[in-house]
Scaffold this active site. Structure first.
Site, PDB file in Angstrom:
ATOM      1  N   ARG A  83       0.827  -1.200   0.000  1.00 36.24           N
ATOM      2  CA  ARG A  83       0.000   0.000   0.000  1.00 36.24           C
ATOM      3  C   ARG A  83       0.861   1.249   0.000  1.00 36.24           C
ATOM      4  NH1 ARG A  83      -4.927   1.850   3.276  1.00 36.24           N
ATOM      5  NH2 ARG A  83      -4.944   4.073   2.793  1.00 36.24           N
ATOM      6  N   ARG A  93      -7.783   0.430  -2.849  1.00 34.34           N
ATOM      7  CA  ARG A  93      -6.615   0.189  -2.023  1.00 34.34           C
ATOM      8  C   ARG A  93      -6.300  -1.298  -1.867  1.00 34.34           C
ATOM      9  NH1 ARG A  93      -8.536   3.198   2.048  1.00 34.34           N
ATOM     10  NH2 ARG A  93      -8.739   4.802   0.503  1.00 34.34           N
ATOM     11  N   ASP A  96      -6.412  -1.910   3.734  1.00 32.81           N
ATOM     12  CA  ASP A  96      -6.771  -0.853   4.672  1.00 32.81           C
ATOM     13  C   ASP A  96      -7.010  -1.516   6.030  1.00 32.81           C
ATOM     14  OD1 ASP A  96      -7.363   1.773   5.185  1.00 32.81           O
ATOM     15  OD2 ASP A  96      -9.353   1.722   4.283  1.00 32.81           O
ATOM     16  N   ASP A  98      -8.057  -0.363   9.780  1.00 35.57           N
ATOM     17  CA  ASP A  98      -8.534   0.776  10.571  1.00 35.57           C
ATOM     18  C   ASP A  98      -8.825   0.355  12.004  1.00 35.57           C
ATOM     19  OD1 ASP A  98      -8.603   2.555   8.396  1.00 35.57           O
ATOM     20  OD2 ASP A  98     -10.636   1.934   7.833  1.00 35.57           O
TER      21      ASP A  98
HETATM   22  N1  ROI Z   1     -16.060   0.487   0.423  1.00 35.00           N
HETATM   23  C1  ROI Z   1     -16.163  -0.779   0.867  1.00 35.00           C
HETATM   24  N2  ROI Z   1     -17.196  -1.532   0.465  1.00 35.00           N
HETATM   25  N3  ROI Z   1     -15.258  -1.332   1.720  1.00 35.00           N
HETATM   26  C2  ROI Z   1     -14.195  -0.604   2.162  1.00 35.00           C
HETATM   27  O1  ROI Z   1     -13.375  -1.126   2.944  1.00 35.00           O
HETATM   28  C3  ROI Z   1     -14.052   0.736   1.728  1.00 35.00           C
HETATM   29  N4  ROI Z   1     -13.022   1.510   2.143  1.00 35.00           N
HETATM   30  C4  ROI Z   1     -12.902   2.788   1.763  1.00 35.00           C
HETATM   31  C5  ROI Z   1     -13.902   3.455   0.871  1.00 35.00           C
HETATM   32  C6  ROI Z   1     -13.190   4.067  -0.333  1.00 35.00           C
HETATM   33  C7  ROI Z   1     -14.600   4.552   1.669  1.00 35.00           C
HETATM   34  N5  ROI Z   1     -14.919   2.542   0.387  1.00 35.00           N
HETATM   35  C8  ROI Z   1     -15.019   1.259   0.838  1.00 35.00           C
HETATM   36  O2  ROI Z   1     -11.890   3.506   2.219  1.00 35.00           O
END
Ligand code: ROI
Length: 163
Positions: A83, A93, A96, A98
């Protein structure tokens, strides 16, 4: 030990593989244990629609790390997955990770906001969270099971078991 919930998401470079590798990496964070993991969910992109569908999951971790030290560990795992952090907040991405919740703490730091700002608005966070911790109450008093039952599912579905 703090009980922490981490959201996992990927929509590039074989998302299913990325989430599996990330779960293994989460299980190896120092001074921490992976205590639970949701199913792997298939989800439609939130934000711009001209990007691939996502795979999402939520992990529960017990840790002795501080919130910022845990954030460092998660960002190291994201970097290992390839990433590159750039100005694509709403774009595709590889991985991610979080911090959704850190015990009952409320954190406003330039690097970290907890609870995660999107937590109550995202079906791909609420449903996996409710799967592993339906009894959870947020710092603002809201109940995860009730939130998960009242949100539009937007095509979210369980894809497979993770462990
Ligand atoms: N949409 C989905 N379905 N899952 C995600 O993890 C995700 N992560 C993001 C954004 C771009 C908001 N959209 C996403 O960061």
């Amino acid at each position: 030990m703090a009980k922490v919930y981490v959201g996992l998401g990927s929509n590039l470079s074989d998302p299913k593989k990325q989430i599996h590798l990330a779960v293994d990496a989460l299980a190896n964070i120092e001074h921490s244990q992976l205590t639970n993991i949701s199913s792997l969910y298939f989800s439609r992109p939130m934000g711009p629609q001209d990007q691939p569908d996502y795979m999402n999951a939520v992990a529960e971790i017990s840790t002795q790390l501080s919130p910022l030290n845990l954030l460092d560990e998660l960002q190291a795992i994201e970097r290992l997955a390839g990433r590159v952090r750039k100005d694509n907040r709403w774009g595709a991405r590889i991985l991610d990770l979080d911090i959704l919740l850190f015990d009952n703490e409320i954190i406003h730091h330039e690097r970290l906001t907890v609870p995660h700002y999107g937590l109550e608005l995202r079906e791909f966070v609420l449903l996996p969270l409710a799967e592993i911790s339906p009894e959870l109450i947020l710092p603002n008093g809201n109940n995860i099971l009730a939130l998960s039952q009242n949100i539009e599912t937007n095509g979210l579905k369980i894809h497979s078991k993770l462990r």
